[in-house]
Design an enzyme around this catalytic site. Structure first.
Site, mmCIF file in Angstrom:
data_model
loop_
_atom_site.group_PDB
_atom_site.id
_atom_site.type_symbol
_atom_site.label_atom_id
_atom_site.label_comp_id
_atom_site.label_asym_id
_atom_site.label_seq_id
_atom_site.Cartn_x
_atom_site.Cartn_y
_atom_site.Cartn_z
ATOM 1 N N CYS A 180 -23.837 -0.239 -11.801
ATOM 2 C CA CYS A 180 -24.652 -1.142 -12.616
ATOM 3 C C CYS A 180 -24.238 -2.587 -12.392
ATOM 4 O O CYS A 180 -23.052 -2.917 -12.450
ATOM 5 C CB CYS A 180 -24.474 -0.832 -14.098
ATOM 6 S SG CYS A 180 -25.284 0.683 -14.595
ATOM 7 N N ARG A 207 -25.994 13.570 -9.502
ATOM 8 C CA ARG A 207 -24.592 13.253 -9.731
ATOM 9 C C ARG A 207 -24.121 14.026 -10.955
ATOM 10 O O ARG A 207 -24.788 14.026 -11.991
ATOM 11 C CB ARG A 207 -24.429 11.754 -9.968
ATOM 12 C CG ARG A 207 -23.000 11.304 -9.733
ATOM 13 C CD ARG A 207 -22.876 9.810 -9.695
ATOM 14 N NE ARG A 207 -21.876 9.437 -8.713
ATOM 15 C CZ ARG A 207 -21.091 8.384 -8.826
ATOM 16 N NH1 ARG A 207 -21.211 7.566 -9.850
ATOM 17 N NH2 ARG A 207 -20.188 8.107 -7.906
ATOM 18 N N TYR A 240 -23.782 10.771 -20.038
ATOM 19 C CA TYR A 240 -25.140 10.351 -20.369
ATOM 20 C C TYR A 240 -26.007 11.590 -20.603
ATOM 21 O O TYR A 240 -25.504 12.709 -20.600
ATOM 22 C CB TYR A 240 -25.662 9.406 -19.283
ATOM 23 C CG TYR A 240 -24.800 8.152 -19.184
ATOM 24 C CD1 TYR A 240 -24.604 7.341 -20.306
ATOM 25 C CD2 TYR A 240 -24.135 7.813 -18.011
ATOM 26 C CE1 TYR A 240 -23.798 6.216 -20.243
ATOM 27 C CE2 TYR A 240 -23.318 6.682 -17.945
ATOM 28 C CZ TYR A 240 -23.145 5.889 -19.068
ATOM 29 O OH TYR A 240 -22.340 4.785 -19.017
ATOM 30 N N ALA A 249 -27.733 2.940 -11.785
ATOM 31 C CA ALA A 249 -28.432 3.692 -12.829
ATOM 32 C C ALA A 249 -29.644 2.893 -13.292
ATOM 33 O O ALA A 249 -29.527 1.772 -13.772
ATOM 34 C CB ALA A 249 -27.495 3.953 -13.996
ATOM 35 N N PRO A 264 -23.804 4.470 -6.983
ATOM 36 C CA PRO A 264 -24.521 3.606 -7.929
ATOM 37 C C PRO A 264 -23.530 2.811 -8.777
ATOM 38 O O PRO A 264 -22.568 3.374 -9.304
ATOM 39 C CB PRO A 264 -25.309 4.599 -8.783
ATOM 40 C CG PRO A 264 -24.581 5.907 -8.641
ATOM 41 C CD PRO A 264 -24.002 5.900 -7.269
ATOM 42 N N GLN A 296 -30.579 5.765 -8.419
ATOM 43 C CA GLN A 296 -30.133 6.717 -9.430
ATOM 44 C C GLN A 296 -31.016 6.575 -10.670
ATOM 45 O O GLN A 296 -31.088 5.491 -11.256
ATOM 46 C CB GLN A 296 -28.675 6.456 -9.814
ATOM 47 C CG GLN A 296 -28.129 7.517 -10.765
ATOM 48 C CD GLN A 296 -26.698 7.242 -11.206
ATOM 49 O OE1 GLN A 296 -26.420 6.150 -11.702
ATOM 50 N NE2 GLN A 296 -25.816 8.198 -11.026
ATOM 51 N N GLY A 301 -16.974 2.805 -4.167
ATOM 52 C CA GLY A 301 -17.630 1.842 -5.038
ATOM 53 C C GLY A 301 -16.873 0.537 -5.171
ATOM 54 O O GLY A 301 -17.235 -0.479 -4.558
ATOM 55 N N ARG A 302 -15.791 0.568 -5.945
ATOM 56 C CA ARG A 302 -15.051 -0.676 -6.171
ATOM 57 C C ARG A 302 -14.536 -1.295 -4.878
ATOM 58 O O ARG A 302 -14.576 -2.531 -4.751
ATOM 59 C CB ARG A 302 -13.936 -0.439 -7.199
ATOM 60 C CG ARG A 302 -14.506 -0.281 -8.608
ATOM 61 C CD ARG A 302 -13.525 0.326 -9.565
ATOM 62 N NE ARG A 302 -13.183 1.695 -9.179
ATOM 63 C CZ ARG A 302 -12.358 2.476 -9.849
ATOM 64 N NH1 ARG A 302 -11.764 2.015 -10.935
ATOM 65 N NH2 ARG A 302 -12.114 3.694 -9.453
HETATM 66 C C1 LIG Z 1 -19.257 -1.958 -11.925
HETATM 67 C C2 LIG Z 1 -19.449 -0.467 -11.930
HETATM 68 C C3 LIG Z 1 -20.658 0.060 -12.327
HETATM 69 C C4 LIG Z 1 -20.886 1.450 -12.280
HETATM 70 N N1 LIG Z 1 -22.129 1.939 -12.574
HETATM 71 C C5 LIG Z 1 -22.396 3.252 -12.351
HETATM 72 C C6 LIG Z 1 -23.735 3.746 -12.412
HETATM 73 O O1 LIG Z 1 -24.702 3.015 -12.604
HETATM 74 N N2 LIG Z 1 -23.921 5.079 -12.230
HETATM 75 C C7 LIG Z 1 -22.883 5.928 -11.943
HETATM 76 O O2 LIG Z 1 -23.099 7.132 -11.782
HETATM 77 N N3 LIG Z 1 -21.620 5.464 -11.831
HETATM 78 C C8 LIG Z 1 -21.366 4.162 -11.984
HETATM 79 N N4 LIG Z 1 -20.095 3.683 -11.766
HETATM 80 C C9 LIG Z 1 -19.063 4.588 -11.211
HETATM 81 C C10 LIG Z 1 -19.022 4.472 -9.673
HETATM 82 O O3 LIG Z 1 -20.233 4.889 -9.078
HETATM 83 C C11 LIG Z 1 -17.873 5.283 -9.067
HETATM 84 O O4 LIG Z 1 -18.107 6.649 -9.319
HETATM 85 C C12 LIG Z 1 -16.524 4.890 -9.641
HETATM 86 O O5 LIG Z 1 -16.367 3.484 -9.600
HETATM 87 C C13 LIG Z 1 -15.366 5.551 -8.885
HETATM 88 O O6 LIG Z 1 -15.442 5.270 -7.505
HETATM 89 P P1 LIG Z 1 -14.569 4.078 -6.817
HETATM 90 O O7 LIG Z 1 -13.127 4.376 -7.127
HETATM 91 O O8 LIG Z 1 -14.902 4.175 -5.363
HETATM 92 O O9 LIG Z 1 -15.022 2.784 -7.420
HETATM 93 C C14 LIG Z 1 -19.851 2.307 -11.852
HETATM 94 C C15 LIG Z 1 -18.609 1.759 -11.498
HETATM 95 C C16 LIG Z 1 -18.409 0.407 -11.500
HETATM 96 C C17 LIG Z 1 -17.084 -0.149 -11.040
#
Ligand SMILES: Cc1cc2nc3c(=O)[nH]c(=O)nc-3n(C[C@H](O)[C@H](O)[C@H](O)COP(=O)(O)O)c2cc1C
Length: 390
Positions: A27, A250, A187, A61, A25, A103, A353-354
């Site tokens: 945002c 999560r 949260y 989220a 997830p 989520q 994610g990223r």
């Molecule tokens: C732009 C952005 C928005 C995010 N929004 C959420 C979210 O809504 N819910 C959540 O649990 N984590 C959120 N995260 C965390 C990511 O889901 C992920 O756990 C985190 O970026 C680490 O993984 P990565 O290194 O693959 O990006 C967000 C991360 C980014 C970069």
């Protein structure tokens, strides 16, 4: 050539994803009218990641009450009027061949902040003026500008459990396959779990079982709501009602802080969650204490491995945990790294994610890097099959 672990199918409760890659997830802060309603941006963004080959796409989220939003731009599922937009997102994800998850969350003491977008005025400057913050205890998130939340009473807690259940019912009506409860990142649910933010002396605080009470009530209510939706005949507001659904959560495995949650606490909790009917545990960390997370390659993987080992030990002892999958996430940004985590048995699935913000076709690219040539067999978009060949 045998199929790489990453590209092998994944069983999530009653469902099967085409591979082991999850879009976690993230945002988008793109509900432009401040009404929690999805826009074309969401449909395109999530649909593109499904076409790009993710097996499971988890939508960002999504708030269960307006006050639970992290910002005014968050998606919501607190109102039936929000179902239609989610239905469009689900259709786009399904068209791309992925399972659709959402989520569900509540920001607790960290709700009501400006969106984390560089185009937002005052980004990361703390609580917005006048936001009704609630939390287990009247303790502000310890970072500049964060307001002191109101301590929830028992009636308020019960209302929020019901809000999660109603949002899950709407998510089922929108056609989501998987509901992920947000229990991480400082949260509301995480705030109850952590002794750093929960200093209550009633049934919802104190020892581990007290601090877990509210999150477990949410899990039970959401499980019930989606099973109910799955067993009712016909359609709910036009969506297929009888479809089986999976439940995930999560967690922030550790607070990365003295006196906070540890990986061991979370590994034990994973077993309790398995007994409560959770099918997938998505292991993140941090978010309840600012500035302590040591971000680096695979930094959260050992916590996923710890939870997975606890589930396996429970099953070996005749306890709960059979079939519950563990998802690893956090700076996993190469196909080889992802594959190694799976083959080492540290996790059942990988979320990226990223890397997927940089490249929506990440799974297709990683499949190619891992030598997968038969995209039809891998369930990847056949329209792109020529991309498998040099
Ligand atoms: C732009 C952005 C928005 C995010 N929004 C959420 C979210 O809504 N819910 C959540 O649990 N984590 C959120 N995260 C965390 C990511 O889901 C992920 O756990 C985190 O970026 C680490 O993984 P990565 O290194 O693959 O990006 C967000 C991360 C980014 C970069």
């Amino acid at each position: 050539m045998s199929t790489p672990a990453l590209l092998s199918p994944l069983q999530i409760g009653p469902l099967t994803a085409r591979n082991r890659l999850w879009l976690p997830p993230m945002c988008m802060y793109s509900a432009q009218e401040h009404d929690g309603v999805a826009t074309d941006w969401h449909v395109l963004h999530y649909g593109t990641r499904a076409v790009g080959g993710f097996g499971t796409v988890i939508v960002e989220a999504t708030a269960v009450t307006p006050e639970g939003r992290l910002s005014e731009f968050d998606l919501g599922l607190w109102d039936d009027a929000q179902i239609e937009g989610h239905r469009r997102i689900v259709a786009a994800i399904h068209d791309g061949g992925a399972l659709a998850g959402v989520q569900l969350g509540h920001g607790g003491r960290k709700a009501g902040t400006p969106p984390w977008r560089p185009d937002a005025a005052g980004a990361r400057a703390g609580t917005l003026q006048g936001w009704d913050l609630v939390a287990p205890s009247a303790i502000a998130y310890p970072s500049e500008g964060h307001a002191v939340p109101r301590e929830l009473d028992e009636a308020g807690i019960a209302r929020l459990v019901e809000a999660f259940a109603q949002a899950a019912r709407r998510a089922a009506a929108a056609g989501y396959d998987l509901i992920e409860i947000h229990g991480a990142h400082g949260y509301l649910l995480h705030e109850f779990l952590s002794p750093l933010s929960n200093t209550r002396s009633d049934a919802f605080g104190g020892d581990e079982s007290g601090r877990r009470r509210f999150p477990l009530q949410v899990v039970a209510a959401v499980r019930h709501a989606i099973d109910d939706a799955g067993s009712s005949a016909g359609t709910i507001d036009g969506a297929e009602a009888g479809a089986p659904r999976a439940l995930g959560i999560r967690l922030s495995a550790t607070d990365w802080a003295e006196g906070g949650l540890t990986g061991q606490d979370t590994a034990r909790f994973a077993v309790e969650l398995a007994a409560a009917g959770v099918d997938a545990i998505h292991v993140s960390t941090g978010g309840n204490v600012p500035g302590t997370v040591p971000v680096g390659p695979g930094y959260q993987v050992p916590y996923a491995a710890q939870a997975r080992a606890a589930l396996a030990a429970s099953v070996a002892d005749g306890g709960p945990g059979a079939g519950v999958i563990v998802v690893a996430v956090g700076v996993i940004d190469s196909a080889a790294q992802a594959e190694a985590i799976l083959t080492a048995g540290d996790a059942d699935a990988i979320a990226a994610g990223r890397p997927a913000l940089r490249d929506p076709y990440l799974p297709v690219r990683w499949a190619h890097e891992l030598g997968v040539n038969d995209w039809r067999e891998a369930g990847l978009p056949v329209q792109y099959w020529r991309g498998a060949w040099r």
